[in-house]
Design a protein around this motif. Structure first.
Motif, PDB file in Angstrom:
ATOM      1  N   GLU A   1       4.620  18.534  50.708  1.00 31.95           N
ATOM      2  CA  GLU A   1       3.219  18.554  50.269  1.00 31.95           C
ATOM      3  C   GLU A   1       2.543  19.901  50.483  1.00 31.95           C
ATOM      4  O   GLU A   1       1.533  20.003  51.190  1.00 31.95           O
TER       5      GLU A   1
ATOM      6  N   GLN B   1       4.255  18.695  56.416  1.00 34.12           N
ATOM      7  CA  GLN B   1       3.006  18.210  55.813  1.00 34.12           C
ATOM      8  C   GLN B   1       1.795  18.774  56.551  1.00 34.12           C
ATOM      9  O   GLN B   1       0.837  19.208  55.945  1.00 34.12           O
TER      10      GLN B   1
ATOM     11  N   LEU C   1      11.992  -2.355  59.412  1.00 37.35           N
ATOM     12  CA  LEU C   1      11.524  -1.717  58.175  1.00 37.35           C
ATOM     13  C   LEU C   1      12.573  -0.777  57.594  1.00 37.35           C
ATOM     14  O   LEU C   1      13.087   0.085  58.302  1.00 37.35           O
TER      15      LEU C   1
ATOM     16  N   ALA D   1      12.868   2.185  55.571  1.00 38.94           N
ATOM     17  CA  ALA D   1      12.010   3.244  55.026  1.00 38.94           C
ATOM     18  C   ALA D   1      12.678   3.955  53.862  1.00 38.94           C
ATOM     19  O   ALA D   1      12.017   4.428  52.946  1.00 38.94           O
TER      20      ALA D   1
ATOM     21  N   HIS E   1       1.918  15.330  45.892  1.00 40.78           N
ATOM     22  CA  HIS E   1       1.096  14.334  45.203  1.00 40.78           C
ATOM     23  C   HIS E   1       0.338  14.961  44.036  1.00 40.78           C
ATOM     24  O   HIS E   1      -0.131  14.242  43.158  1.00 40.78           O
TER      25      HIS E   1
ATOM     26  N   PHE F   1      13.845   1.566  60.373  1.00 43.16           N
ATOM     27  CA  PHE F   1      13.075   1.684  61.615  1.00 43.16           C
ATOM     28  C   PHE F   1      12.834   0.260  62.069  1.00 43.16           C
ATOM     29  O   PHE F   1      11.953  -0.418  61.524  1.00 43.16           O
TER      30      PHE F   1
ATOM     31  N   PRO G   1       4.327   6.834  45.711  1.00 45.05           N
ATOM     32  CA  PRO G   1       3.099   6.493  46.411  1.00 45.05           C
ATOM     33  C   PRO G   1       3.219   6.707  47.928  1.00 45.05           C
ATOM     34  O   PRO G   1       4.321   6.858  48.451  1.00 45.05           O
ATOM     35  N   ASN G   2       2.086   6.698  48.622  1.00 38.79           N
ATOM     36  CA  ASN G   2       2.087   6.846  50.077  1.00 38.79           C
ATOM     37  C   ASN G   2       3.027   5.842  50.724  1.00 38.79           C
ATOM     38  O   ASN G   2       3.064   4.687  50.331  1.00 38.79           O
ATOM     39  N   GLY G   3       3.786   6.323  51.706  1.00 43.67           N
ATOM     40  CA  GLY G   3       4.672   5.431  52.443  1.00 43.67           C
ATOM     41  C   GLY G   3       5.969   5.110  51.723  1.00 43.67           C
ATOM     42  O   GLY G   3       6.754   4.272  52.169  1.00 43.67           O
ATOM     43  N   ALA G   4       6.243   5.803  50.613  1.00 51.34           N
ATOM     44  CA  ALA G   4       7.448   5.486  49.813  1.00 51.34           C
ATOM     45  C   ALA G   4       8.734   5.938  50.495  1.00 51.34           C
ATOM     46  O   ALA G   4       9.823   5.500  50.116  1.00 51.34           O
ATOM     47  N   GLY G   5       8.642   6.848  51.472  1.00 50.31           N
ATOM     48  CA  GLY G   5       9.842   7.285  52.188  1.00 50.31           C
ATOM     49  C   GLY G   5      10.203   8.752  51.971  1.00 50.31           C
ATOM     50  O   GLY G   5      11.272   9.205  52.389  1.00 50.31           O
ATOM     51  N   LYS G   6       9.309   9.503  51.359  1.00 48.59           N
ATOM     52  CA  LYS G   6       9.622  10.894  50.993  1.00 48.59           C
ATOM     53  C   LYS G   6       9.873  11.777  52.227  1.00 48.59           C
ATOM     54  O   LYS G   6      10.898  12.458  52.319  1.00 48.59           O
ATOM     55  N   THR G   7       8.921  11.748  53.151  1.00 48.84           N
ATOM     56  CA  THR G   7       9.076  12.593  54.346  1.00 48.84           C
ATOM     57  C   THR G   7      10.270  12.132  55.182  1.00 48.84           C
ATOM     58  O   THR G   7      10.988  12.952  55.762  1.00 48.84           O
ATOM     59  N   THR G   8      10.508  10.832  55.204  1.00 54.75           N
ATOM     60  CA  THR G   8      11.675  10.328  55.943  1.00 54.75           C
ATOM     61  C   THR G   8      12.953  10.929  55.353  1.00 54.75           C
ATOM     62  O   THR G   8      13.864  11.326  56.093  1.00 54.75           O
TER      63      THR G   8
HETATM   64  N1  ATP Z   1       9.338   7.165  63.083  1.00 55.92           N
HETATM   65  C1  ATP Z   1       8.996   6.081  62.392  1.00 55.92           C
HETATM   66  N2  ATP Z   1       8.979   4.866  62.972  1.00 55.92           N
HETATM   67  C2  ATP Z   1       8.654   3.754  62.277  1.00 55.92           C
HETATM   68  N3  ATP Z   1       8.293   3.755  60.977  1.00 55.92           N
HETATM   69  C3  ATP Z   1       8.279   4.943  60.345  1.00 55.92           C
HETATM   70  C4  ATP Z   1       8.626   6.156  61.014  1.00 55.92           C
HETATM   71  N4  ATP Z   1       8.518   7.173  60.113  1.00 55.92           N
HETATM   72  C5  ATP Z   1       8.130   6.617  58.958  1.00 55.92           C
HETATM   73  N5  ATP Z   1       7.986   5.285  59.078  1.00 55.92           N
HETATM   74  C6  ATP Z   1       7.608   4.341  58.024  1.00 55.92           C
HETATM   75  O1  ATP Z   1       8.504   4.553  56.945  1.00 55.92           O
HETATM   76  C7  ATP Z   1       7.825   4.426  55.694  1.00 55.92           C
HETATM   77  C8  ATP Z   1       8.011   5.686  54.891  1.00 55.92           C
HETATM   78  O2  ATP Z   1       7.221   6.730  55.487  1.00 55.92           O
HETATM   79  P1  ATP Z   1       7.221   8.221  54.958  1.00 55.92           P
HETATM   80  O3  ATP Z   1       6.325   9.013  55.845  1.00 55.92           O
HETATM   81  O4  ATP Z   1       8.605   8.702  54.782  1.00 55.92           O
HETATM   82  O5  ATP Z   1       6.542   8.064  53.524  1.00 55.92           O
HETATM   83  P2  ATP Z   1       6.016   9.168  52.522  1.00 55.92           P
HETATM   84  O6  ATP Z   1       6.509   8.780  51.171  1.00 55.92           O
HETATM   85  O7  ATP Z   1       6.361  10.521  53.012  1.00 55.92           O
HETATM   86  O8  ATP Z   1       4.445   8.937  52.594  1.00 55.92           O
HETATM   87  P3  ATP Z   1       3.197   9.959  52.393  1.00 55.92           P
HETATM   88  O9  ATP Z   1       3.163  10.305  50.941  1.00 55.92           O
HETATM   89  O10 ATP Z   1       2.029   9.143  52.811  1.00 55.92           O
HETATM   90  O11 ATP Z   1       3.447  11.132  53.283  1.00 55.92           O
HETATM   91  C9  ATP Z   1       6.371   4.089  56.025  1.00 55.92           C
HETATM   92  O12 ATP Z   1       6.212   2.695  55.956  1.00 55.92           O
HETATM   93  C10 ATP Z   1       6.207   4.604  57.436  1.00 55.92           C
HETATM   94  O13 ATP Z   1       5.216   3.890  58.118  1.00 55.92           O
END
Ligand code: ATP
Length: 262
Positions: free
Chosen positions: A181, A89, A16, A18, A214, A13, A37-44
């Motif tokens: 989640e 989520q 970044l 992700a 989590h 992104f 952990p939060n923000g690790a990229g799982k939902t992406t």
């Molecule tokens: N559309 C987007 N544009 C820019 N950055 C994004 C976008 N989607 C996710 N990110 C960034 O990508 C990284 C991974 O986010 P993601 O939501 O995949 O994490 P996660 O592991 O699912 O977190 P959580 O457990 O908090 O849900 C984060 O730094 C987030 O801010």
């Protein structure tokens, strides 16, 4: 042959990264978990696998008629038709529809009815309606929600809404179900119910499930294999006991403010 094969998946992104060079696989009827952990990229990763978002690089392949077919570039509805379903989520139900209608909406994408037969309400339209009704009620019974069939989705308790979302995803008859989640915001009783529901789904439907979660009690009790992500990279893969004893994983978790791995 695996059901899902993901190779070198990367998503940027802007500046970044992700998701960075992630490879994983899911076998038929297997339950795997994706933690980190939060923000690790799982939902992406879920978004990339289900066509919501387009990978920067890497491949995603799904077994279709005993061949691995690339999903890259395919739209969400095509990927859904090929057998991938998901929950989100944040709950995304049709609040103003009944519980039953929420499930039936999930089924419409798989019926043969076309727009014309729906508009003109042909006999085959009604037959389809009847069989959809029966199938939806059967699904609700499996979820012990048949008594709530006529209630508005918005009137259900929080844990029930989450379970309804799973029932609706199953109505599309997936071979692979992604749960993002599912225990978020649940109390311990609801989480215990959910654990049993997920076990029931695997037994009844014989499908593969990928779980982001989590709540470690849920993950450790259900997953056959676990992938661990940190800052977009896979740092470990293994059975629940291997993961609980993995030093990299312990470091990643203890360094953050997430649940610990107990
Ligand atoms: N559309 C987007 N544009 C820019 N950055 C994004 C976008 N989607 C996710 N990110 C960034 O990508 C990284 C991974 O986010 P993601 O939501 O995949 O994490 P996660 O592991 O699912 O977190 P959580 O457990 O908090 O849900 C984060 O730094 C987030 O801010």
């Amino acid at each position: 042959m695996e059901l899902l094969q993901v190779e070198h998946l990367t998503k940027n992104f802007g500046g970044l990264t992700a998701v960075s060079d992630v490879s994983l696989k899911v076998d038929d009827n297997e339950l795997i978990a994706l933690i980190g952990p939060n923000g690790a990229g799982k939902t992406t990763i879920f978004n990339l696998l289900t066509g919501v978002s387009v990978p920067t690089s890497g491949t995603v392949k799904l077994k279709v008629n005993d061949n691995l077919e690339s999903l890259n570039g395919k739209p969400v509805h095509t990927i859904a038709d090929l057998g991938m379903a998901r929950t989100f989520q944040n709950i995304r139900l049709f609040n103003n529809l009944t519980v039953l209608d929420n499930v039936m909406v999930g089924m419409t994408s798989k019926t043969k009815e076309n727009m014309l037969s729906e508009v003109f309400r042909t006999p085959s339209f009604y037959q389809t309606e009847d069989s959809m009704y029966e199938a939806a009620m059967k699904l609700l019974k499996l979820f012990k929600m048949e008594d709530s069939a006529d209630q508005l989705a918005s009137n259900l308790a929080y844990g029930e809404q989450r379970r309804l979302e799973i029932a609706r995803a199953l109505a599309t008859k997936p071979k692979l179900l992604f749960l993002d989640e599912p225990a978020a915001g649940m109390n311990p009783n609801e989480t215990a119910d959910l654990t049993n529901t997920i076990k029931m789904i695997q037994e009844e439907f014989k499908i593969a499930i990928v779980l982001i979660e989590h709540d470690m009690s849920l993950v450790m009790g259900l997953a056959k294999r676990i992938y661990v992500l940190e800052y977009g990279k896979l740092i470990a893969e293994g059975t629940p006991s291997e993961i609980q004893n993995n030093e990299e994983v312990i470091r990643a978790y203890l360094g953050g403010d997430d649940n610990d791995l107990a």
